[in-house]
Design an enzyme around this catalytic site. Structure first.
Site: not given
Length: 605
Positions: A498, A549
């Site tokens: 943002n 991951g």
């Protein structure tokens, strides 16, 4: 020919009588022996030092897709370099979704519409207002750019407030008009005397002995178009690094240390340790809850990052094999405690493997309880000759804010199993004592449970890191008068989303360092292929980095960037050794100037 020779002799005699600056004379002497081809290049390089500094000439914003196919913002920077317009760099913003698991289709649809509108507004801001506002500024002046971006955003917030006031005023006028019309008609008579049942309920609530929990703080509003602020600030930082001919992490380090661009980068840089997500623990059924959202592996500091990631890949491979073929694996042996003996892992079996890679780039699984999952991980490591707590460490993202049942005022850690905030602290103490290889808990409590955060820090602060991610709220509200508006914790996860600016991160990390809290940069849910987050973490000196991951291109790109930075720093001799130190929060613990507890070194296999 004779005329040309005569003119050269006259020119030589003329310049011999002049006072040529020593630097110019040395440069000319160095150029004379060169061949014509080399001479032109040397002259170009020499004269370019005196050319006008590159300035921003154009910003281009466009809508692109992130790693999960959602719209996001790309910002391109064009600069005037030696009188020519050149594309310098671009950056793609990451989006953070606040939609909970199993959200209703209407909620998901509304979120997608809101995101799409926000990206469209951000593209408009970049191509129009910001393009005009930042033109002719130097991309190396990050402070000035961020100051102007902050003022622009503040004006947009005020405009939004004015619009809301106008809407509220119109609604009030409509309500007043309806009230005037309602006066002419008699009100309906109540069927029964009001207030009796409500009073009885209120009295019942007051009889409850347990203290009421603090209500959840409302989510911070996100201004439509705010992506333009963060995207432009980061793009300017990348442009400044490109213009200065240094890596982005060195540029960020220079900004952090308030050094000018003419000075050398810091001599030594410490790399952040990766928290690699191994398992994303989801609900196995609509009614099934869980205490753990993510299980992450942390390599030991004595290994290089490349060695550590290779070790984690071996564990991931073995864990996948166990989950895909549960019949070939012996039952995990529980720890020797009453609780462990009462559990029967043989009956429960292995965690359910959902056979897909999550948006976090890791394995997806379900389980019956936390201990079952940890015991299976111990088995996986043991099968390949590794030991948890020595060769690799564990971190758990508890995401406790997703487990609170506000009607009961307790956390529902499993279906039908409720615990108060104080009971949660006791549960974590037991968990860490039983499994000491867990060295980090992320969001073990809601941010509103500040008293329990203090209790858990005093109880476990010297044994593991207690990190606030969701509990740290948004970056724009973290800083209040040079203080961090979070409960007591070991560190904070910062996410570049943002309206976050590069200057905001630099300021916040400085405050956190002064308060003996660690900085951890986290990857949002909706990641992009832009790897700038890694450079930000390295330049800011973050202790950890949370990237997800070791699958999916947008995740692996960042790990590859981290490995490239390690190789570059090691080659230049600028790599500083990383240390893991815990902070004892209790009053009877060691003073601030005394070294904290360090993790034991791993056994070298």
């Amino acid at each position: 020919m004779e005329e040309a020779r005569r003119r050269r002799r006259e020119a030589a005699e003329y310049y011999r009588g002049q006072r040529v600056p020593e630097r110019m004379e040395e440069a000319l002497n160095a150029l004379f022996p060169l061949r014509p081809g080399d001479l032109y290049g040397e002259l170009a390089n020499y004269l370019s030092k005196y050319s006008k500094a590159p300035i921003i000439c154009k910003l281009v914003g466009r809508k692109v897709l992130d790693g999960v196919g959602q719209p996001t913002l790309e910002v391109e920077i064009y600069c005037t370099v030696k009188n020519y317009e050149q594309r310098i760099c671009s950056t793609v913003m990451s989006c953070h979704s606040r939609i909970p698991e199993n959200a209703l289709p209407e909620t998901i649809e509304a979120d997608e519409k809101e995101r799409n509108d926000s990206v469209n507004a951000a593209v408009e801001w970049v191509n129009e207002s910001l393009n005009t506002m930042l033109r002719d500024l130097e991309p190396t002046d990050q402070c000035q750019v961020d100051k102007m971006l902050g003022e622009y955003f503040a004006n947009k917030v005020e405009e939004k407030k004015e619009i809301q006031k106008q809407v509220e005023k119109e609604e009030e006028e409509e309500e007043e008009a309806e009230a005037i019309l309602a006066v002419t008609s008699p009100p309906p008579s109540p069927a029964s005397p009001p207030g009796k049942k409500k009073a009885a309920k209120a009295g019942k609530k007051l009889s409850v002995e347990e203290r009421p929990i603090p209500p959840a703080e409302p989510a911070a509003p996100v201004l439509c178009g705010s992506l333009a602020i963060g995207g432009t600030s980061l793009a300017i930082a990348k442009a400044g690094a490109t213009i200065s001919h240094i890596p982005l992490y060195s540029h960020i380090a220079l900004l952090k240390h308030d050094q000018s661009q003419l000075q050398e980068p810091p001599e030594e840089i410490t790399l952040p340790l990766p928290m690699v997500t191994l398992l994303n623990c989801e609900k196995t059924s609509p009614s099934k809850l869980k205490l753990v959202k993510e299980v992450m592996l942390i390599p030991p500091v004595q290994l290089s990052l490349r060695q550590g990631i290779e070790r984690i890949l071996h564990i991931q491979k073995e864990m996948t094999r166990l989950l895909e073929s549960p019949g070939k694996m012996p039952d995990p042996q529980p720890a020797e405690s009453k609780k462990g003996k009462a559990q029967n892992p043989g009956k429960k079996g292995l965690p359910q493997f959902l056979k897909r890679i999550s948006h976090l780039g890791c394995l997806t699984t379900g389980y019956d309880d936390v201990e079952q999952l940890l015991l299976v991980m111990q088995t996986a490591c043991s099968n390949i000759g590794l030991q948890l707590g020595t060769d690799v460490y564990l971190a758990i993202n508890c995401a406790a804010h997703e487990l609170m049942d506000y009607d009961k005022g307790k956390y529902e850690i499993l279906t039908g199993t409720f615990k108060s905030p104080d009971e949660m602290v006791a549960m974590y103490e037991e968990l860490i004592d039983k499994f000491p290889f867990i060295i980090a808990l992320i969001d073990p409590l809601r941010k509103e449970d500040r008293e329990q955060w203090s209790n858990i820090c005093c109880a476990l602060g010297s044994k593991c890191y207690l990190i606030a991610e969701d509990a740290a709220t948004c970056i724009s509200k973290l800083k209040i008068d040079q203080n961090i508006n979070t409960p007591m914790c070991s560190g904070v996860v910062l996410k570049y989303i943002n309206q976050t600016k590069v200057s905001d991160l630099i300021e916040l990390t400085g405050i956190l360092n002064g308060q003996r809290r660690i900085t951890m940069l986290g990857s949002p849910d909706g990641e992009s292929s832009d790897d700038s987050l890694v450079d930000l973490a390295v330049g800011l000196g973050a202790r950890f980095i949370k990237l997800g991951g070791l699958s999916r291109g947008e995740r692996v790109t960042k790990y590859n960037r981290l490995l490239a930075i390690e190789e570059e720093l090691a080659k230049n001799g600028n790599l500083r050794e990383t240390k893991l130190e815990f902070v004892a929060f209790a009053e009877e613990s060691q003073p601030e100037n005394q070294p904290s507890d360090e993790l034991p070194p791993p056994e070298q296999n």
